[in-house]
Write a protein that holds these residues in place. Structure first.
Motif, PDB file in Angstrom:
ATOM      1  N   GLU A 235       0.740  -1.296   0.039  1.00  0.00           N
ATOM      2  CA  GLU A 235      -0.008   0.083  -0.022  1.00  0.00           C
ATOM      3  C   GLU A 235       1.056   1.484  -0.088  1.00  0.00           C
ATOM      4  N   LYS A 236       1.714   1.326   0.766  1.00  0.00           N
ATOM      5  CA  LYS A 236       2.561   2.455   1.032  1.00  0.00           C
ATOM      6  C   LYS A 236       3.493   2.848  -0.442  1.00  0.00           C
ATOM      7  N   SER A 237       3.829   1.976  -1.150  1.00  0.00           N
ATOM      8  CA  SER A 237       4.634   1.854  -2.447  1.00  0.00           C
ATOM      9  C   SER A 237       3.655   2.438  -3.408  1.00  0.00           C
ATOM     10  N   LEU A 238       2.440   1.749  -3.131  1.00  0.00           N
ATOM     11  CA  LEU A 238       1.290   2.534  -4.365  1.00  0.00           C
ATOM     12  C   LEU A 238       0.996   4.064  -4.018  1.00  0.00           C
ATOM     13  N   ARG A 239       0.988   4.205  -2.860  1.00  0.00           N
ATOM     14  CA  ARG A 239       0.619   5.763  -2.641  1.00  0.00           C
ATOM     15  C   ARG A 239       1.551   6.663  -2.885  1.00  0.00           C
ATOM     16  N   ASN A 240       2.932   5.982  -2.765  1.00  0.00           N
ATOM     17  CA  ASN A 240       4.084   6.825  -2.961  1.00  0.00           C
ATOM     18  C   ASN A 240       4.343   6.477  -4.194  1.00  0.00           C
ATOM     19  N   TYR A 241       3.964   6.451  -5.425  1.00  0.00           N
ATOM     20  CA  TYR A 241       4.214   5.702  -6.828  1.00  0.00           C
ATOM     21  C   TYR A 241       5.243   6.774  -7.380  1.00  0.00           C
ATOM     22  N   ASN A 242       5.453   7.774  -7.160  1.00  0.00           N
ATOM     23  CA  ASN A 242       6.508   8.582  -7.690  1.00  0.00           C
ATOM     24  C   ASN A 242       7.898   8.350  -7.241  1.00  0.00           C
ATOM     25  N   GLU A 243       7.957   7.694  -5.989  1.00  0.00           N
ATOM     26  CA  GLU A 243       9.208   7.388  -5.304  1.00  0.00           C
ATOM     27  C   GLU A 243       9.653   5.745  -5.374  1.00  0.00           C
ATOM     28  N   ASN A 244      10.811   5.577  -5.850  1.00  0.00           N
ATOM     29  CA  ASN A 244      11.579   4.349  -5.973  1.00  0.00           C
ATOM     30  C   ASN A 244      10.639   3.377  -6.303  1.00  0.00           C
ATOM     31  N   THR A 245      10.068   3.442  -7.886  1.00  0.00           N
ATOM     32  CA  THR A 245       8.918   2.610  -8.289  1.00  0.00           C
ATOM     33  C   THR A 245       9.388   0.970  -7.788  1.00  0.00           C
ATOM     34  N   VAL A 246       8.526   0.159  -7.513  1.00  0.00           N
ATOM     35  CA  VAL A 246       8.785  -1.338  -7.520  1.00  0.00           C
ATOM     36  C   VAL A 246       7.840  -2.136  -8.296  1.00  0.00           C
ATOM     37  N   PRO A 247       7.927  -1.927  -9.524  1.00  0.00           N
ATOM     38  CA  PRO A 247       7.002  -2.862 -10.408  1.00  0.00           C
ATOM     39  C   PRO A 247       6.868  -4.216 -10.344  1.00  0.00           C
ATOM     40  N   PHE A 248       7.774  -4.733 -10.173  1.00  0.00           N
ATOM     41  CA  PHE A 248       7.789  -6.365 -10.134  1.00  0.00           C
ATOM     42  C   PHE A 248       7.329  -6.496  -8.536  1.00  0.00           C
ATOM     43  N   LEU A 249       7.391  -6.130  -7.536  1.00  0.00           N
ATOM     44  CA  LEU A 249       6.801  -6.081  -6.397  1.00  0.00           C
ATOM     45  C   LEU A 249       5.199  -6.283  -6.661  1.00  0.00           C
ATOM     46  N   ILE A 250       4.958  -4.789  -7.024  1.00  0.00           N
ATOM     47  CA  ILE A 250       3.443  -4.829  -7.242  1.00  0.00           C
ATOM     48  C   ILE A 250       2.768  -5.652  -8.081  1.00  0.00           C
ATOM     49  N   SER A 251       3.435  -6.070  -9.250  1.00  0.00           N
ATOM     50  CA  SER A 251       2.752  -7.074 -10.209  1.00  0.00           C
ATOM     51  C   SER A 251       2.500  -8.395  -9.502  1.00  0.00           C
ATOM     52  N   LYS A 252       3.687  -8.877  -8.691  1.00  0.00           N
ATOM     53  CA  LYS A 252       3.404 -10.091  -7.989  1.00  0.00           C
ATOM     54  C   LYS A 252       2.592 -10.147  -6.757  1.00  0.00           C
ATOM     55  N   TYR A 253       2.673  -9.309  -5.954  1.00  0.00           N
ATOM     56  CA  TYR A 253       1.530  -9.143  -4.867  1.00  0.00           C
ATOM     57  C   TYR A 253       0.226  -8.852  -5.354  1.00  0.00           C
ATOM     58  N   SER A 254      -0.002  -8.311  -6.382  1.00  0.00           N
ATOM     59  CA  SER A 254      -1.552  -7.788  -7.063  1.00  0.00           C
ATOM     60  C   SER A 254      -1.988  -9.145  -7.512  1.00  0.00           C
ATOM     61  N   ASP A 255      -1.166  -9.940  -8.342  1.00  0.00           N
ATOM     62  CA  ASP A 255      -1.655 -11.266  -8.547  1.00  0.00           C
ATOM     63  C   ASP A 255      -1.981 -11.932  -7.515  1.00  0.00           C
TER      64      ASP A 255
END
Length: 273
Positions: A235-255
């Motif tokens: 959630e924190k990474s999503l809310r702060n999407y302009n800082e230090n993007t972690v696309p692999f993590l978001i993709s994995k956890y959203s699945d």
């Protein structure tokens, strides 16, 4: 002879009653099954575009090429599995959906081939692909509503809320992937141009509402608890999407979150909630 005649009416009535009792659940199952297939087609459509953005942003990582292929196969299977539509309007939309899906699938395969061939793809084909995605999502949503209207079957409220959560999570992941790939929000394929932090706030609120539902069984509560743990992690990474993007993590956890939500929706459906 008279005794035979007197038995004939009750027997025929009994047979009609049995036939009705056997066919009624089957008739009710048809729209329920088709609505589930349609929902899963929508998830596969969004996931395929999100995984394309991941593929694009990670310079042709073959794991995402495979995932795109799997989503397209799943989407095609869900589309092929749809049965007879309940009315004229749904039949017309079903035809539009079939045509729209083939157009979207062909467009996605074309940009994938362009990337394989030359290592990049122009922005216009990606914009066209996202526009096709939005049209497909709009048609499928309209068909989802029309099947319910024409069949008289309604998806149980908590089942519907769980499905909406799955789609929302998929849209958030899609939006995040498009930004991470520097594709830009103008190519976001979720159908609604909304700030990602607004979508994140909505997801968090709706997840709380599901968790508080009085109809939840211990199994459903446990499943929602597991989903919430995973959600809090990203959630924190999503809310702060302009800082230090972690696309692999978001993709994995959203699945994983979507898989959990689909399990919850199935449990709600089994309990007709």
């Amino acid at each position: 002879m008279s005794s035979r005649r007197s038995l004939a009416f009750p027997l025929s009535t009994l047979l009609l009653f049995l036939l009705a009792s056997l066919t009624s659940p089957l008739l009710n199952a048809a729209p329920a099954d088709d609505l589930l297939r349609l929902h899963q087609l929508r998830l596969a459509t969004q996931k395929s575009l999100g995984d394309f953005y991941m593929y694009n942003g990670m310079e042709g990582d073959q794991r995402y090429a495979r995932m795109i292929g799997e989503s397209l196969q799943e989407g095609q299977a869900h589309l092929d599995g749809l049965g007879e539509m309940p009315g004229d309007a749904s039949r017309a939309l079903h035809t539009q959906l079939q045509n729209g899906w083939q157009s979207y699938r062909s467009g996605l395969q074309a940009v994938m081939e362009a990337m394989r061939r030359q290592g990049y793809t122009d922005l216009q084909p990606i914009a066209d692909l996202a526009a096709n995605n939005q049209r497909l999502m709009a048609i499928s949503q309209e068909l989802y509503q029309k099947i319910q209207q024409e069949s008289g079957f309604s998806v149980p409220p908590l089942t519907q809320k769980s499905r909406e959560q799955s789609l929302l999570m998929q849209n958030i992941a899609l939006d995040y992937a498009s930004r991470s790939a520097s594709v830009g929000t103008s190519f976001f394929g979720g159908g609604e141009e909304r700030a990602i932090d607004e979508l994140v706030g909505e997801f968090a609120s709706q997840l709380d509402n599901l968790s508080a539902a009085q109809q939840n069984t211990p199994q459903i509560s446990a499943a929602l608890g597991s989903i919430e743990t995973k959600w809090r992690y990203i959630e924190k990474s999503l809310r702060n999407y302009n800082e230090n993007t972690v696309p692999f993590l978001i993709s994995k956890y959203s699945d994983s979150i979507i898989e959990g939500l689909e399990g919850v929706a199935a449990q709600y459906a089994a309990g007709q909630q």
